[in-house]
Design a protein around this motif. Structure first.
Motif, PDB file in Angstrom:
ATOM      1  N   PRO A 174       0.815  -1.226   0.000  1.00 23.29           N
ATOM      2  CA  PRO A 174       0.000   0.000   0.000  1.00 23.29           C
ATOM      3  C   PRO A 174       0.847   1.274   0.000  1.00 23.29           C
ATOM      4  CG  PRO A 174      -0.951  -1.606   1.483  1.00 23.29           C
ATOM      5  CD  PRO A 174       0.366  -2.185   1.015  1.00 23.29           C
ATOM      6  N   GLU A 175       2.008   1.238   0.616  1.00 24.36           N
ATOM      7  CA  GLU A 175       2.866   2.423   0.645  1.00 24.36           C
ATOM      8  C   GLU A 175       3.512   2.725  -0.702  1.00 24.36           C
ATOM      9  OE1 GLU A 175       2.960  -0.217   2.720  1.00 24.36           O
ATOM     10  OE2 GLU A 175       5.030  -0.692   3.307  1.00 24.36           O
ATOM     11  N   ASP A 176       3.342   1.857  -1.684  1.00 22.87           N
ATOM     12  CA  ASP A 176       3.808   2.146  -3.039  1.00 22.87           C
ATOM     13  C   ASP A 176       2.797   3.010  -3.816  1.00 22.87           C
ATOM     14  OD1 ASP A 176       5.022  -1.206  -3.176  1.00 22.87           O
ATOM     15  OD2 ASP A 176       6.216   0.619  -2.876  1.00 22.87           O
ATOM     16  N   THR A 177       1.651   3.247  -3.227  1.00 22.25           N
ATOM     17  CA  THR A 177       0.629   4.064  -3.877  1.00 22.25           C
ATOM     18  C   THR A 177       1.153   5.476  -4.121  1.00 22.25           C
ATOM     19  OG1 THR A 177      -1.206   2.815  -2.938  1.00 22.25           O
ATOM     20  CG2 THR A 177      -1.658   5.086  -3.606  1.00 22.25           C
ATOM     21  N   ALA A 178       1.094   5.909  -5.374  1.00 22.74           N
ATOM     22  CA  ALA A 178       1.627   7.222  -5.751  1.00 22.74           C
ATOM     23  C   ALA A 178       1.387   7.447  -7.234  1.00 22.74           C
ATOM     24  CB  ALA A 178       3.125   7.300  -5.461  1.00 22.74           C
ATOM     25  N   VAL A 179       1.643   8.662  -7.672  1.00 21.88           N
ATOM     26  CA  VAL A 179       1.753   8.938  -9.099  1.00 21.88           C
ATOM     27  C   VAL A 179       3.212   8.696  -9.475  1.00 21.88           C
ATOM     28  CG1 VAL A 179       1.532  10.638 -10.938  1.00 21.88           C
ATOM     29  CG2 VAL A 179      -0.118  10.612  -9.041  1.00 21.88           C
ATOM     30  N   TYR A 180       3.415   7.893 -10.495  1.00 25.64           N
ATOM     31  CA  TYR A 180       4.756   7.541 -10.932  1.00 25.64           C
ATOM     32  C   TYR A 180       5.104   8.319 -12.199  1.00 25.64           C
ATOM     33  CZ  TYR A 180       5.145   3.773  -7.558  1.00 25.64           C
ATOM     34  OH  TYR A 180       5.236   3.059  -6.382  1.00 25.64           O
ATOM     35  N   TYR A 181       6.266   8.937 -12.165  1.00 27.70           N
ATOM     36  CA  TYR A 181       6.744   9.743 -13.279  1.00 27.70           C
ATOM     37  C   TYR A 181       8.041   9.177 -13.831  1.00 27.70           C
ATOM     38  CZ  TYR A 181       3.689  13.316 -11.193  1.00 27.70           C
ATOM     39  OH  TYR A 181       2.622  14.009 -10.675  1.00 27.70           O
ATOM     40  N   CYS A 182       8.175   9.202 -15.143  1.00 24.76           N
ATOM     41  CA  CYS A 182       9.492   8.934 -15.703  1.00 24.76           C
ATOM     42  C   CYS A 182      10.110  10.264 -16.144  1.00 24.76           C
ATOM     43  CB  CYS A 182       9.447   7.935 -16.851  1.00 24.76           C
ATOM     44  SG  CYS A 182       8.651   8.503 -18.354  1.00 24.76           S
ATOM     45  N   ALA A 183      11.415  10.287 -16.125  1.00 28.96           N
ATOM     46  CA  ALA A 183      12.159  11.488 -16.467  1.00 28.96           C
ATOM     47  C   ALA A 183      13.379  11.089 -17.281  1.00 28.96           C
ATOM     48  CB  ALA A 183      12.578  12.228 -15.201  1.00 28.96           C
ATOM     49  N   ALA A 184      13.845  11.999 -18.116  1.00 27.90           N
ATOM     50  CA  ALA A 184      14.993  11.703 -18.976  1.00 27.90           C
ATOM     51  C   ALA A 184      15.939  12.891 -19.044  1.00 27.90           C
ATOM     52  CB  ALA A 184      14.510  11.331 -20.387  1.00 27.90           C
ATOM     53  N   ARG A 185      17.197  12.578 -19.297  1.00 30.97           N
ATOM     54  CA  ARG A 185      18.198  13.616 -19.517  1.00 30.97           C
ATOM     55  C   ARG A 185      19.237  13.087 -20.493  1.00 30.97           C
ATOM     56  NH1 ARG A 185      22.474  15.263 -15.485  1.00 30.97           N
ATOM     57  NH2 ARG A 185      23.661  15.325 -17.432  1.00 30.97           N
ATOM     58  N   ALA A 186      19.766  13.977 -21.306  1.00 28.24           N
ATOM     59  CA  ALA A 186      20.833  13.589 -22.215  1.00 28.24           C
ATOM     60  C   ALA A 186      22.076  13.256 -21.394  1.00 28.24           C
ATOM     61  CB  ALA A 186      21.120  14.715 -23.198  1.00 28.24           C
ATOM     62  N   TYR A 207      13.529  16.358 -18.741  1.00 29.79           N
ATOM     63  CA  TYR A 207      12.241  16.053 -19.370  1.00 29.79           C
ATOM     64  C   TYR A 207      11.444  15.119 -18.468  1.00 29.79           C
ATOM     65  CZ  TYR A 207      14.941  17.778 -23.291  1.00 29.79           C
ATOM     66  OH  TYR A 207      15.735  18.548 -24.104  1.00 29.79           O
ATOM     67  N   TRP A 208      10.152  15.381 -18.399  1.00 30.11           N
ATOM     68  CA  TRP A 208       9.273  14.618 -17.524  1.00 30.11           C
ATOM     69  C   TRP A 208       7.993  14.231 -18.257  1.00 30.11           C
ATOM     70  CZ3 TRP A 208      10.311  13.393 -12.378  1.00 30.11           C
ATOM     71  CH2 TRP A 208      11.477  13.955 -11.858  1.00 30.11           C
ATOM     72  N   GLY A 209       7.477  13.061 -17.898  1.00 31.01           N
ATOM     73  CA  GLY A 209       6.181  12.645 -18.388  1.00 31.01           C
ATOM     74  C   GLY A 209       5.070  13.211 -17.518  1.00 31.01           C
ATOM     75  N   GLN A 210       3.839  12.869 -17.865  1.00 33.51           N
ATOM     76  CA  GLN A 210       2.683  13.424 -17.160  1.00 33.51           C
ATOM     77  C   GLN A 210       2.317  12.604 -15.924  1.00 33.51           C
ATOM     78  OE1 GLN A 210       2.451  11.379 -19.671  1.00 33.51           O
ATOM     79  NE2 GLN A 210       0.893   9.910 -19.007  1.00 33.51           N
ATOM     80  N   GLY A 211       2.883  11.413 -15.801  1.00 32.52           N
ATOM     81  CA  GLY A 211       2.630  10.575 -14.644  1.00 32.52           C
ATOM     82  C   GLY A 211       1.523   9.558 -14.858  1.00 32.52           C
ATOM     83  N   THR A 212       1.602   8.473 -14.110  1.00 32.05           N
ATOM     84  CA  THR A 212       0.568   7.447 -14.138  1.00 32.05           C
ATOM     85  C   THR A 212       0.291   7.007 -12.696  1.00 32.05           C
ATOM     86  OG1 THR A 212      -0.098   5.323 -15.118  1.00 32.05           O
ATOM     87  CG2 THR A 212       2.215   5.522 -14.482  1.00 32.05           C
ATOM     88  N   GLN A 213      -0.983   6.870 -12.368  1.00 36.99           N
ATOM     89  CA  GLN A 213      -1.376   6.575 -10.994  1.00 36.99           C
ATOM     90  C   GLN A 213      -1.242   5.083 -10.713  1.00 36.99           C
ATOM     91  OE1 GLN A 213      -2.608   8.703  -8.367  1.00 36.99           O
ATOM     92  NE2 GLN A 213      -2.332   6.814  -7.179  1.00 36.99           N
ATOM     93  N   VAL A 214      -0.619   4.772  -9.593  1.00 43.89           N
ATOM     94  CA  VAL A 214      -0.554   3.397  -9.090  1.00 43.89           C
ATOM     95  C   VAL A 214      -1.209   3.389  -7.709  1.00 43.89           C
ATOM     96  CG1 VAL A 214       0.949   1.557  -8.275  1.00 43.89           C
ATOM     97  CG2 VAL A 214       1.505   2.778 -10.386  1.00 43.89           C
ATOM     98  N   THR A 215      -2.211   2.547  -7.555  1.00 46.21           N
ATOM     99  CA  THR A 215      -2.898   2.433  -6.280  1.00 46.21           C
ATOM    100  C   THR A 215      -2.860   0.983  -5.826  1.00 46.21           C
ATOM    101  OG1 THR A 215      -4.395   4.256  -6.862  1.00 46.21           O
ATOM    102  CG2 THR A 215      -5.052   2.836  -5.030  1.00 46.21           C
ATOM    103  N   VAL A 216      -2.348   0.766  -4.621  1.00 42.61           N
ATOM    104  CA  VAL A 216      -2.235  -0.578  -4.064  1.00 42.61           C
ATOM    105  C   VAL A 216      -3.165  -0.671  -2.859  1.00 42.61           C
ATOM    106  CG1 VAL A 216      -0.685  -2.345  -3.173  1.00 42.61           C
ATOM    107  CG2 VAL A 216       0.165  -0.647  -4.817  1.00 42.61           C
ATOM    108  N   SER A 217      -4.121  -1.563  -2.944  1.00 41.14           N
ATOM    109  CA  SER A 217      -5.087  -1.727  -1.858  1.00 41.14           C
ATOM    110  C   SER A 217      -4.627  -2.810  -0.895  1.00 41.14           C
ATOM    111  CB  SER A 217      -6.461  -2.066  -2.417  1.00 41.14           C
ATOM    112  OG  SER A 217      -6.413  -3.312  -3.092  1.00 41.14           O
ATOM    113  N   SER A 218      -4.978  -2.626   0.365  1.00 37.55           N
ATOM    114  CA  SER A 218      -4.558  -3.604   1.385  1.00 37.55           C
ATOM    115  C   SER A 218      -5.592  -4.712   1.557  1.00 37.55           C
ATOM    116  CB  SER A 218      -4.355  -2.876   2.715  1.00 37.55           C
ATOM    117  OG  SER A 218      -5.539  -2.212   3.094  1.00 37.55           O
TER     118      SER A 218
END
Length: 127
Positions: free
Chosen positions: A88-100, A116-127
């Motif tokens: 459950p503590e992994d619940t968050a919005v996950y972003y990827c980022a890049a750099r040359a 550079y950053w993406g817009q994010g994707t939601q991860v929700t972990v239920s207990s």
């Protein structure tokens, strides 16, 4: 310049698995180091994992070590985050980022090292 789009997030029960993808535009993606970060509600953004341009060097935060694996496919211009034994503590919005990066075996751990950053994707972990 590179554009990043994350996918693969969702709702999963504790102990389950998800694979996040970070798809990048541009023909020189193999020259970009990539990192994954996450931000939970009310908390600061934190480092999760990073991978060098070649994929030969990776680094993971202690909180996810042994459970998450970062990898990349430079032909498909995609970086993956395989997440197992989710909590459950992994619940968050996950972003990827890049750099040359000119260094094929350097992974970057700080968010301010990325351009550079993406817009994010939601991860929700239920207990």
């Amino acid at each position: 310049q590179v554009q990043l789009v994350e996918s693969g997030g969702g709702l999963v029960q504790a102990g389950g698995s998800l694979r996040l993808s970070c798809a990048a535009s541009g023909r020189t993606f193999s020259s970009y180091a990539v990192g994954w970060f996450r931000q939970a509600p009310g908390k600061e953004r934190e480092f999760v994992a990073a991978i060098s341009t070649s994929g030969g060097h990776t680094y993971s935060a202690n909180s996810v070590k042994g459970r998450f694996t970062i990898s990349r496919d430079n032909v498909k211009n995609t970086v993956y985050l395989e997440m197992n034994s989710l909590k459950p503590e992994d619940t968050a919005v996950y972003y990827c980022a890049a750099r040359a990066s000119s260094f094929s075996n350097t992974a970057y751990l700080r968010s301010n090292e990325y351009s550079y950053w993406g817009q994010g994707t939601q991860v929700t972990v239920s207990s």
